[in-house]
Design a protein around this motif. Structure first.
Motif, PDB file in Angstrom:
ATOM      1  N   ALA A   1      49.398  -8.692   3.708  1.00 10.30           N
ATOM      2  CA  ALA A   1      48.776  -8.904   5.035  1.00 10.30           C
ATOM      3  C   ALA A   1      48.778 -10.416   5.185  1.00 10.30           C
ATOM      4  O   ALA A   1      48.970 -10.899   6.365  1.00 10.30           O
ATOM      5  N   ALA A   2      48.354 -11.288   4.206  1.00 10.57           N
ATOM      6  CA  ALA A   2      48.375 -12.697   4.670  1.00 10.57           C
ATOM      7  C   ALA A   2      49.554 -13.245   4.753  1.00 10.57           C
ATOM      8  O   ALA A   2      49.640 -14.245   5.763  1.00 10.57           O
ATOM      9  N   LYS A   3      50.579 -12.807   4.315  1.00  7.12           N
ATOM     10  CA  LYS A   3      52.010 -13.290   4.557  1.00  7.12           C
ATOM     11  C   LYS A   3      52.470 -12.613   6.062  1.00  7.12           C
ATOM     12  O   LYS A   3      53.513 -13.149   6.566  1.00  7.12           O
ATOM     13  N   GLY A   4      51.673 -12.030   6.761  1.00 13.05           N
ATOM     14  CA  GLY A   4      52.017 -11.456   8.049  1.00 13.05           C
ATOM     15  C   GLY A   4      52.846 -10.098   8.096  1.00 13.05           C
ATOM     16  O   GLY A   4      53.392  -9.733   8.925  1.00 13.05           O
ATOM     17  N   LEU A   5      53.176  -9.500   6.873  1.00 15.14           N
ATOM     18  CA  LEU A   5      54.220  -8.436   6.679  1.00 15.14           C
ATOM     19  C   LEU A   5      53.494  -7.014   7.214  1.00 15.14           C
ATOM     20  O   LEU A   5      54.396  -6.236   7.405  1.00 15.14           O
ATOM     21  N   LEU A   6      52.293  -6.990   7.261  1.00 10.64           N
ATOM     22  CA  LEU A   6      51.654  -5.606   7.645  1.00 10.64           C
ATOM     23  C   LEU A   6      51.042  -5.675   9.462  1.00 10.64           C
ATOM     24  O   LEU A   6      50.210  -4.775   9.708  1.00 10.64           O
ATOM     25  N   GLY A   7      51.268  -6.771  10.065  1.00 11.83           N
ATOM     26  CA  GLY A   7      50.706  -6.773  11.432  1.00 11.83           C
ATOM     27  C   GLY A   7      51.657  -6.488  12.265  1.00 11.83           C
ATOM     28  O   GLY A   7      51.371  -6.584  13.635  1.00 11.83           O
ATOM     29  N   ILE A   8      52.903  -5.359  12.008  1.00 12.61           N
ATOM     30  CA  ILE A   8      53.747  -5.092  13.170  1.00 12.61           C
ATOM     31  C   ILE A   8      52.934  -3.776  13.939  1.00 12.61           C
ATOM     32  O   ILE A   8      52.630  -2.879  13.440  1.00 12.61           O
ATOM     33  N   VAL A   9      52.930  -4.201  15.236  1.00 16.31           N
ATOM     34  CA  VAL A   9      52.477  -3.119  15.929  1.00 16.31           C
ATOM     35  C   VAL A   9      53.679  -2.467  17.012  1.00 16.31           C
ATOM     36  O   VAL A   9      54.382  -3.061  17.429  1.00 16.31           O
TER      37      VAL A   9
END
Length: 295
Positions: free
Chosen positions: A259-267
């Motif tokens: 999540a910190a790498k931005g991998l799980l923020g996809i909406v």
């Protein structure tokens, strides 16, 4: 989208929470030929009574798969829970499905899978290689990249409310949590309607940071909760100290650092596209289960 209610639709892992709910939603959606695949058919007697064909199938017993997949046109492979053997199990299931003549392969993956054979990254790694095998199969496919379950925020909230602190290693990263119900609804919708070769990011309506979660927990509980960032190693140590097995602690910490790498923020709007309704937010889900937050 095409209507596949008359096709033979199969769901693996139908004895589990997600698989069973998907089968129930297929029944509600008017599917006429449903095959529920499970290691223990006795657990699905109630579904059999409703007209579902129940077949024995174990991904650890490849010899059971040809009969299990016979006549199936569209197969949903629900990812197994054996992280050590998942890649081998699922790749074998894909190969067996192709050999059996399954026309369309569907798979419950995870947001942003990637290859990494380290023990802590077995979840994204196993999903990645299963997706690769499906994409190379020559079949039509639907990859359902489910984000983290909103359901699991209940125990997270319970601990945070009890201690006043939400420890995390997600930095400023966000996660687009989605309910298990919405994942099942999307899977059923895909079995009934999806076609071609598509990848869907199955997400909730918004991506939340740890600060957002802490504020939400505080609002719903009426107690102060703050987010406290720690390193991935410190999070693992804290989880182990709380009784979480070392292997699982490492896996859970990887979700945080991903999540910190931005991998799980996809909406995305995939849930609405596949079901015809918007996904439930974390706030609405927790509000509906508010009494559990003090558990």
């Amino acid at each position: 989208m095409t209507d596949f209610t008359d096709a033979t639709l199969a769901v693996s892992g139908a004895g589990g929470h997600l698989g069973r709910r998907t089968v129930e939603l297929l029944l509600q959606g008017g599917a006429r030929h449903i095959v529920a695949l499970t290691r223990d058919p006795s657990k699905l007697a109630d579904l059999k009574a409703k007209g579902v064909e129940v077949r024995a199938a174990s991904f650890d017993q490849p010899d059971s798969l040809p009969a299990a997949f016979a006549g199936v046109e569209r197969l949903l492979i629900i990812s197994t829970n054996d992280l050590e053997r998942r890649r081998r199990q699922q790749v074998g299931a894909v190969d067996a499905a192709v050999a059996a003549g399954v026309r369309h392969l569907l798979y419950t993956s995870i947001t942003s899978p990637y290859p990494d054979r380290s023990a802590a990254a077995l979840v994204p790694d196993s999903h990645y290689w299963t997706e690769i095998r499906i994409a190379a199969s020559g079949r039509d496919f639907t990859l359902l990249r489910n984000n983290l379950y909103a359901d699991f925020q209940i125990p997270a909230a319970q601990h945070a409310v009890a201690t006043g602190t939400l420890y995390h290693a997600a930095g400023a990263g966000r996660r687009a949590f989605v309910t298990r119900e919405d994942c099942a609804a999307a899977a059923a919708g895909a079995l009934l309607r999806a076609e071609g070769q598509r990848i869907y990011d199955i997400s909730g309506p918004e991506a939340l940071s740890a600060d957002d979660l802490a504020a939400l927990f505080s609002t719903l509980s009426g107690k102060p909760v703050k987010a406290q960032a720690v390193s991935g190693a410190d999070l693992v140590a804290g989880l182990k100290a709380g009784g979480v097995p070392a292997e699982m602690a490492a896996v859970l910490a990887t979700f945080e650092t991903d999540a910190a790498k931005g991998l799980l923020g996809i909406v995305s709007n995939a849930v609405e596209e596949l079901t015809g309704r918007a996904p439930q937010s974390v706030a609405d889900y927790l509000s509906a289960n508010k009494a559990a937050l003090a558990g």
